[in-house]
Scaffold this motif. Structure first.
Motif, mmCIF file in Angstrom:
data_model
loop_
_atom_site.group_PDB
_atom_site.id
_atom_site.type_symbol
_atom_site.label_atom_id
_atom_site.label_comp_id
_atom_site.label_asym_id
_atom_site.label_seq_id
_atom_site.Cartn_x
_atom_site.Cartn_y
_atom_site.Cartn_z
ATOM 1 N N ASN A 47 4.998 3.760 8.463
ATOM 2 C CA ASN A 47 3.977 4.665 8.971
ATOM 3 C C ASN A 47 4.013 4.637 10.504
ATOM 4 N N LYS A 48 4.317 5.782 11.117
ATOM 5 C CA LYS A 48 4.520 5.832 12.569
ATOM 6 C C LYS A 48 3.233 5.963 13.368
ATOM 7 N N ASN A 64 2.649 -17.060 3.982
ATOM 8 C CA ASN A 64 3.695 -16.057 4.133
ATOM 9 C C ASN A 64 3.294 -14.712 3.525
ATOM 10 N N SER A 65 2.085 -14.280 3.826
ATOM 11 C CA SER A 65 1.593 -12.998 3.309
ATOM 12 C C SER A 65 2.086 -11.855 4.181
ATOM 13 N N ILE A 66 2.487 -10.753 3.528
ATOM 14 C CA ILE A 66 2.990 -9.576 4.247
ATOM 15 C C ILE A 66 2.330 -8.332 3.673
ATOM 16 N N PHE A 67 1.715 -7.545 4.547
ATOM 17 C CA PHE A 67 1.152 -6.261 4.151
ATOM 18 C C PHE A 67 2.200 -5.193 4.413
ATOM 19 N N VAL A 68 2.524 -4.399 3.384
ATOM 20 C CA VAL A 68 3.555 -3.371 3.479
ATOM 21 C C VAL A 68 2.905 -2.001 3.334
ATOM 22 N N ASP A 69 2.996 -1.193 4.379
ATOM 23 C CA ASP A 69 2.394 0.144 4.364
ATOM 24 C C ASP A 69 3.480 1.203 4.199
ATOM 25 N N ASN A 70 3.492 1.830 3.023
ATOM 26 C CA ASN A 70 4.454 2.911 2.753
ATOM 27 C C ASN A 70 3.801 4.286 2.816
ATOM 28 N N THR A 71 2.632 4.361 3.434
ATOM 29 C CA THR A 71 1.899 5.623 3.494
ATOM 30 C C THR A 71 2.140 6.313 4.830
ATOM 31 N N ALA A 72 1.531 7.481 4.978
ATOM 32 C CA ALA A 72 1.510 8.167 6.273
ATOM 33 C C ALA A 72 0.062 8.318 6.706
ATOM 34 N N SER A 73 -0.789 7.374 6.266
ATOM 35 C CA SER A 73 -2.229 7.466 6.454
ATOM 36 C C SER A 73 -2.685 6.820 7.751
ATOM 37 N N GLU A 74 -3.447 7.551 8.535
ATOM 38 C CA GLU A 74 -4.030 6.990 9.748
ATOM 39 C C GLU A 74 -5.071 5.936 9.398
ATOM 40 N N GLU A 75 -5.826 6.175 8.310
ATOM 41 C CA GLU A 75 -6.847 5.226 7.877
ATOM 42 C C GLU A 75 -6.231 3.860 7.556
ATOM 43 N N VAL A 76 -5.089 3.880 6.880
ATOM 44 C CA VAL A 76 -4.413 2.624 6.557
ATOM 45 C C VAL A 76 -3.901 1.957 7.833
ATOM 46 N N SER A 77 -3.348 2.751 8.745
ATOM 47 C CA SER A 77 -2.811 2.173 9.989
ATOM 48 C C SER A 77 -3.901 1.514 10.818
ATOM 49 N N ASN A 78 -5.122 1.980 10.665
ATOM 50 C CA ASN A 78 -6.238 1.393 11.416
ATOM 51 C C ASN A 78 -6.604 -0.015 10.930
ATOM 52 N N MET A 106 0.862 -1.184 0.000
ATOM 53 C CA MET A 106 0.000 0.000 0.000
ATOM 54 C C MET A 106 0.896 1.232 0.000
ATOM 55 N N GLY A 107 0.811 2.034 -1.056
ATOM 56 C CA GLY A 107 1.648 3.220 -1.167
ATOM 57 C C GLY A 107 2.843 2.969 -2.063
ATOM 58 N N VAL A 108 2.836 3.565 -3.248
ATOM 59 C CA VAL A 108 3.939 3.354 -4.197
ATOM 60 C C VAL A 108 4.472 4.699 -4.696
ATOM 61 N N GLY A 109 4.563 5.674 -3.753
ATOM 62 C CA GLY A 109 5.134 6.975 -4.082
ATOM 63 C C GLY A 109 6.652 6.912 -4.031
ATOM 64 N N ASN A 110 7.276 7.916 -3.434
ATOM 65 C CA ASN A 110 8.743 7.954 -3.383
ATOM 66 C C ASN A 110 9.335 6.711 -2.730
ATOM 67 N N VAL A 111 8.895 6.431 -1.518
ATOM 68 C CA VAL A 111 9.432 5.278 -0.785
ATOM 69 C C VAL A 111 8.987 3.975 -1.438
ATOM 70 N N GLY A 112 7.696 3.873 -1.753
ATOM 71 C CA GLY A 112 7.162 2.651 -2.340
ATOM 72 C C GLY A 112 7.821 2.294 -3.660
ATOM 73 N N ALA A 113 8.037 3.307 -4.506
ATOM 74 C CA ALA A 113 8.670 3.058 -5.810
ATOM 75 C C ALA A 113 10.107 2.567 -5.633
ATOM 76 N N LYS A 114 10.833 3.173 -4.696
ATOM 77 C CA LYS A 114 12.211 2.723 -4.427
ATOM 78 C C LYS A 114 12.221 1.293 -3.887
ATOM 79 N N PHE A 115 11.263 1.002 -3.047
ATOM 80 C CA PHE A 115 11.144 -0.340 -2.474
ATOM 81 C C PHE A 115 10.927 -1.397 -3.565
ATOM 82 N N LEU A 116 10.014 -1.107 -4.485
ATOM 83 C CA LEU A 116 9.743 -2.042 -5.585
ATOM 84 C C LEU A 116 10.964 -2.206 -6.481
#
Length: 813
Positions: A576-577, A546-560, A469-479
C-alpha cells in the motif's frame, strides 16, 4: 532399595493409581513408595479449616465431598470382598477429622497445630488406600505412617527435621522390613512432643529425599505429570523439550525460578549425599525423563533452561543518604526478614545510591509499609526517598552451569528481548554466573520465553507470526506462496512462518496456533465481523514475538494504523503506497518508529512490485553513493496499456483488459491519472534522502479533463469511449516519429515530474515489453551509464513475491 515419590496429579484418580501399580510392578528392588494426598485434597482441607474457624457451616459440605471422593476411590480400586475393612477405617478417620473441624468451628479459630493435624489427613488417607489396593493386587506391600519415622523440632519458631532421630528411625525400620513395597505418606511428621506436624511446601518431595538419604538409596525417583525438567515451561513454550541430564545446581536454579517439578530445599538431603534424582512422568512412564546428578558437563551446552517467576513486585530503596553509610543494607533486609518476606532478587547500584529487591506481589503492601516506617527518620529529612513499589512484573532467568565460561550470553539474551520490545526493568547475575535474571512486565512473559527459547534451543529456527490484512488477488497469491514455500524456508533459511490472523473487508480470522492455509478461505468466510480496531487490539493482546503486520490493501484507513503497530514493535510490510507517499512528516514518523522500536517497516512493492528497486537504492545510499537523477517507467499497468494500444484497438478495451487481468488498481483512474506513478517517484526521491511532498511533483496528464473529473468507474470508462479520437491522436503522433508511448517518471536536481512521452528508438525505454518496469539510477558512481533495474512491475503474483521477499528480509535481520 529405591525411593519413589508420586505427587498429587499422579494419585488424583483411581485410574492414575492403577498406573502407579503397573509402574512399580516392574521393579525388582525393594521400594519405598511416598505418596501425596489425592490431587486438590490439601487445598480443600485448608479451605475447610478456614471456613470452620470463621464459623461458616459450609465446611461440612467440603468434608462430605472429600469423604465421598475417598470412599468412591476405594470402591473403584479394591474388590468388594476386601472393601469392608478399608471403608470402615477411612470412615473412622473422617469422623476424627470432623471432630477436629467442629473444634475449630466452636472456638472460632484455628491454631497452627490444629491446621497441621487437619491437613495431614490428605496424605494419611491416600497412602493407606493405596497400600490396601496394592495388597489387594497381590503385591508384597505394607503401610507405614511417616509420623513414626520423621521427627521434627522447634528452631527459631519453625518445625525442622531432627535428622539424628529421623535417620536412626528410618535406618532401623527399613533395614528390618522384608516387604517389597512400603507405602508412606509424604508431607507429614511428628514433633518431639508427639504432635502431628507438616513439612511445608514441597513436603512430599522432602519426605522422599529424607528417606533416600537415610538409607543411602542409589536413586530417588520423583514421578509427576511431566516428562522431566523442561528447557522452558511447556504450557507457555510449545517447542520446549525435556532435559535428559542436568546438575543439582542447574535443577535448583530452574526450580527456584518457577520450574515446579522440584522445590529446591526438599532435595537438600540427597544433594549432600550425592544421590541421583530422576524426574519421570506417571502418564508416559517409558519416556526418558530428567536425570539430576552431582555434576553434568556437556560440551557445547551453555544455557540448559529458561524459567520465570510471576507475580513479582520491585521495591527500591534509594537516596543520597545511603552513600557511604554503613548498615543501610542490613536494616533494609532485616526489616523484610522480620516480617517473613522472602527476597527473590537483589541488585544494587555501584554508587550505593540505591538497592532494588524483588519480592512476591502478595507481600508488597506490607513491605512498603514496614520499610517506610523503618526509614521514617531518613525519609522525613530527604536523605532517602519513600519506597514506591512497581507491580505486575515477572523474573525471567537463563540457567546453566557452563554459562560462566561463555562470553556474550547476557548480550544475546538482552538483544533478543529488545528486538521483541520486551522492556527490561532490572538485571541480576550471580557471581557463579549460573543464572542471568531480569525483571520484565508480566504481560511480556510468554513472548520473552518463546523468543529466548527460539534463540538458545531451536537450532536457530526463527518463527515469524504474520497478521494479514487484505486477501484479494495479491493477498491470496501471497498466502499460496507461503503454503508452498513453508518447508523450503524451514529447512534452508531456518524460518518458520505462521499466519496467525487475517482479514478482508467483511470478516476476520485468528488462530494462535496458526491458520491452516489449505482451507483458509472457508474458515475466513465464517469468521467474526471485520473490525480494523479490534484486529489491532487482538494482535497486541496476543503479544507474539517476531510479529509482522502485512497490508495487501490500498486503504488509507489501514495505512493510518501503521504507527500503532510499529509503536508496539510489530513490523509492517506493505504494498500500500499511501503511507509512504503521505505527508513527509508522517513518512518520517513511521521510519523513526521503526528505528526506535526495532520493528522493520518494509515497502519494497510500493515501487516495481517484486523488483528490488527500493532495496537496491537503500544499498547505494548506505554504501555512500549519491543519487543524481532517476528516470523510470514505473507503471506496469500504463506500460501494458500503451504496449497493447494501437490503431486496431480502442483505448477503452485495452484499459478494461488491464483492469480485468489485475494490472491496474481497482479504480484504474488512479493509474491513468498519474497519481500512482507520482507516489512511486515521490517514494524513490524520499528514499534517496530528499524531502518532497506529492504537491511538489509536476503531473503532465494525458487524460482529457472530462475523464479526470468522473465520479466512478462506469463514468470513467464511458469517458474513454467518448474520447477515443484523443487517444488515437496520441498514438498517431508517436508512430509518425517512429517512437513509442511510455509514461515516464523523472527526478533530477531536486525536482520530480511524471507524464506521457514519445520514446525514440535506441532509448532504454523503447523495447520495454508487456507490463515491465524499468528504473535508471544515475549516481556519482554511475554518472554516464546508469544502474538499470528491469522486469515485471505489475501483477498479483509478482507483487505477492515482493511482499514475501520483505518477510524473508525481516526473518534474516
Amino acid at each position: 532399595m529405591k525411593v519413589l515419590k508420586f505427587g498429587g496429579s499422579s494419585v488424583a484418580k483411581p485410574e492414575n493409581i492403577i498406573k502407579i501399580k503397573n509402574i512399580i510392578s516392574k521393579y525388582n528392588d525393594p521400594i519405598i513408595l511416598v505418596v501425596s494426598a489425592l490431587g486438590g485434597v490439601t487445598d480443600l482441607l485448608l479451605e475447610a479449616g478456614s471456613l470452620a474457624s470463621a464459623q461458616d457451616q459450609s465446611y461440612k459440605k467440603i468434608l462430605s465431598t472429600l469423604e465421598e471422593r475417598h470412599l468412591s476411590t476405594i470402591k473403584e480400586l479394591i474388590p468388594v470382598i476386601g472393601q469392608s475393612k478399608v471403608l470402615s477405617k477411612v470412615k473412622s478417620e473422617f469422623n476424627i477429622l470432623e471432630t477436629l473441624l467442629e473444634g475449630a468451628f466452636f472456638i472460632g479459630e484455628i491454631t497452627p497445630k490444629l491446621s497441621d493435624k487437619i491437613v495431614s489427613y490428605g496424605e494419611l488417607l491416600s497412602s493407606y488406600i493405596i497400600s490396601e489396593y496394592l495388597i489387594s493386587e497381590k503385591l508384597d506391600a505394607e503401610f507405614k505412617d511417616s509420623r513414626e519415622l520423621i521427627i521434627t523440632q522447634k528452631l527459631n519458631g519453625k518445625n525442622v527435621v531432627n535428622f539424628t532421630k529421623t535417620n536412626a528411625n528410618c535406618s532401623a525400620y527399613f533395614k528390618a522390613s522384608k516387604k517389597k513395597v512400603i507405602v508412606c505418606p509424604g508431607f507429614i511428621a511428628t514433633s518431639e512432643e508427639g504432635v502431628s506436624t507438616t513439612l511445608g511446601r514441597g513436603g512430599s518431595d522432602y519426605t522422599a529425599a529424607i528417606y533416600a538419604a537415610a538409607i543411602d538409596a542409589n536413586i530417588l525417583e520423583i514421578w509427576t505429570d511431566v516428562s522431566g525438567m523442561y528447557t522452558a515451561n511447556p504450557k507457555m513454550v510449545k517447542q520446549a523439550k525435556a532435559i535428559p541430564h542436568i546438575s543439582y545446581e542447574e535443577a535448583m536454579e530452574l526450580s527456584h525460578f518457577g520450574a515446579k517439578v522440584l522445590y529446591p530445599p526438599t532435595i537438600q538431603p540427597v544433594l549432600s549425599k550425592g544421590i541421583s534424582i530422576v524426574i519421570k512422568n506417571t502418564f508416559s512412564p517409558d519416556e526418558e525423563g530428567t536425570l539430576i546428578t552431582k555434576s553434568k558437563n556437556e560440551k557445547g551446552k551453555t544455557v540448559r533452561g529458561i524459567s520465570h517467576i510471576g507475580n513479582i513486585a520491585l521495591l527500591s530503596l534509594e537516596g543520597p543518604g545511603m552513600v557511604g553509610i554503613p548498615g543501610i543494607s542490613k536494616r533494609f533486609f532485616e526489616v523484610l526478614s522480620q516480617a517473613d518476606i522472602s527476597v527473590v532478587l537483589i541488585t544494587q547500584a555501584s554508587s550505593e545510591h540505591s538497592i532494588c529487591v524483588g519480592i512476591s506481589a502478595n507481600d508488597v503492601d506490607k513491605a512498603v509499609s514496614i520499610v517506610n516506617e523503618a526509614f521514617e527518620y531518613e525519609i522525613e529529612r530527604g536523605r532517602i526517598k519513600q519506597v514506591i513499589p512497581e507491580k505486575d512484573l515477572a523474573i525471567v532467568a537463563l540457567v546453566g552451569d557452563n554459562m560462566k565460561s561463555h562470553q556474550g550470553l547476557s548480550g544475546k539474551m538482552f538483544s533478543t528481548l529488545g528486538k521483541n520490545n520486551v522492556n527490561i526493568r532490572v538485571i541480576a547475575q550471580g557471581a557463579s554466573e549460573r543464572n542471568i535474571s531480569c525483571v520484565i512486565n508480566e504481560n511480556d512473559v510468554k513472548k520473552a520465553l518463546n523468543a529466548l527459547h527460539e534463540e538458545f534451543f531451536e537450532e536457530n529456527i526463527k518463527q515469524l507470526n504474520l497478521f494479514v490484512m487484505g486477501v484479494g488477488n495479491v493477498g491470496a497469491k501471497f498466502l499460496e506462496q507461503i503454503k508452498e514455500q513453508r518447508k523450503f524456508l524451514k529447512e534452508n533459511l531456518k524460518l518458520n512462518i505462521r499466519v496467525i490472523g487475517m482479514s478482508n473487508s467483511r470478516t476476520m480470522l485468528f488462530d494462535e496456533k496458526g491458520i491452516d492455509l489449505n482451507d483458509w478461505s472457508t474458515k475466513l468466510a465464517v469468521g467474526q465481523k471485520a473490525d480494523k480496531v479490534k484486529f489491532l487490539e487482538l494482535v497486541n493482546s496476543l503479544n507474539f514475538r517476531n510479529s509482522i503486520f502485512v497490508d495487501n490493501t490500498a486503504s488509507e484507513e489501514v495505512s493510518n494504523t501503521y504507527s500503532e503497530y510499529l509503536g508496539n514493535s510489530i513490523s509492517v510490510v506493505t504494498c500500500n503506497k499511501i503511507a509512504c507517499s503521505s505527508a513527509f512528516e508522517n513518512y518520517s514518523h513511521l521510519k523513526s518508529l521503526a528505528r526506535t522500536y526495532n520493528a522493520p517497516f518494509l515497502f519494497e512493492t510500493n515501487v516495481g512490485a517484486g523488483l528490488p528497486i527500493i532495496d537496491t537504492l537503500k544499498h547505494l545510499i548506505a554504501s555512500g553513493d549519491k543519487i543524481l537523477k532517476i528516470q523510470a517507467v514505473l507503471s506496469g499497468s500504463l506500460n501494458f496499456v500503451f504496449n497493447n494500444f494501437n490503431d486496431q484497438t480502442t483505448f477503452h478495451d485495452v484499459v478494461k483488459q488491464a483492469q480485468e487481468e489485475g494490472y491496474t488498481e481497482p479504480d484504474p483512474k488512479i493509474d491513468l491519472s498519474g497519481v500512482d506513478v507520482m507516489r512511486k517517484i515521490l517514494i524513490l526521491a524520499r528514499e534517496s534522502g530528499n524531502q518532497l511532498e506529492i504537491s511538489d511533483i509536476t503531473n503532465n496528464p494525458f487524460l482529457p479533463e472530462e475523464s479526470l473529473n468522473t465520479a466512478n468507474n462506469d463514468e470513467f470508462f464511458a469517458s474513454l469511449v467518448q474520447n477515443e479520437a484523443h487517444f488515437q491522436s496520441l498514438y498517431t503522433s508517436a508512430k509518425k516519429s517512429d517512437s513509442k508511448l511510455k509514461y515516464v517518471a523523472q527526478f533530477d536536481d531536486g525536482k520530480a515530474s511524471v507524464g506521457l512521452q514519445e520514446i525514440p528508438k535506441g532509448h532504454d525505454f523503447y523495447n520495454l515489453e508487456g507490463s515491465d518496469n524499468i528504473v535508471l539510477f544515475y549516481t556519482e558512481r554511475y554518472p554516464n551509464q546508469p544502474m538499470i533495474i528491469k522486469g515485471a512491475g505489475a501483477g498479483a503474483a509478482v507483487t505477492a513475491s515482493g511482499i514475501f521477499a520483505d518477510i524473508i528480509r525481516i526473518g534474516n535481520f
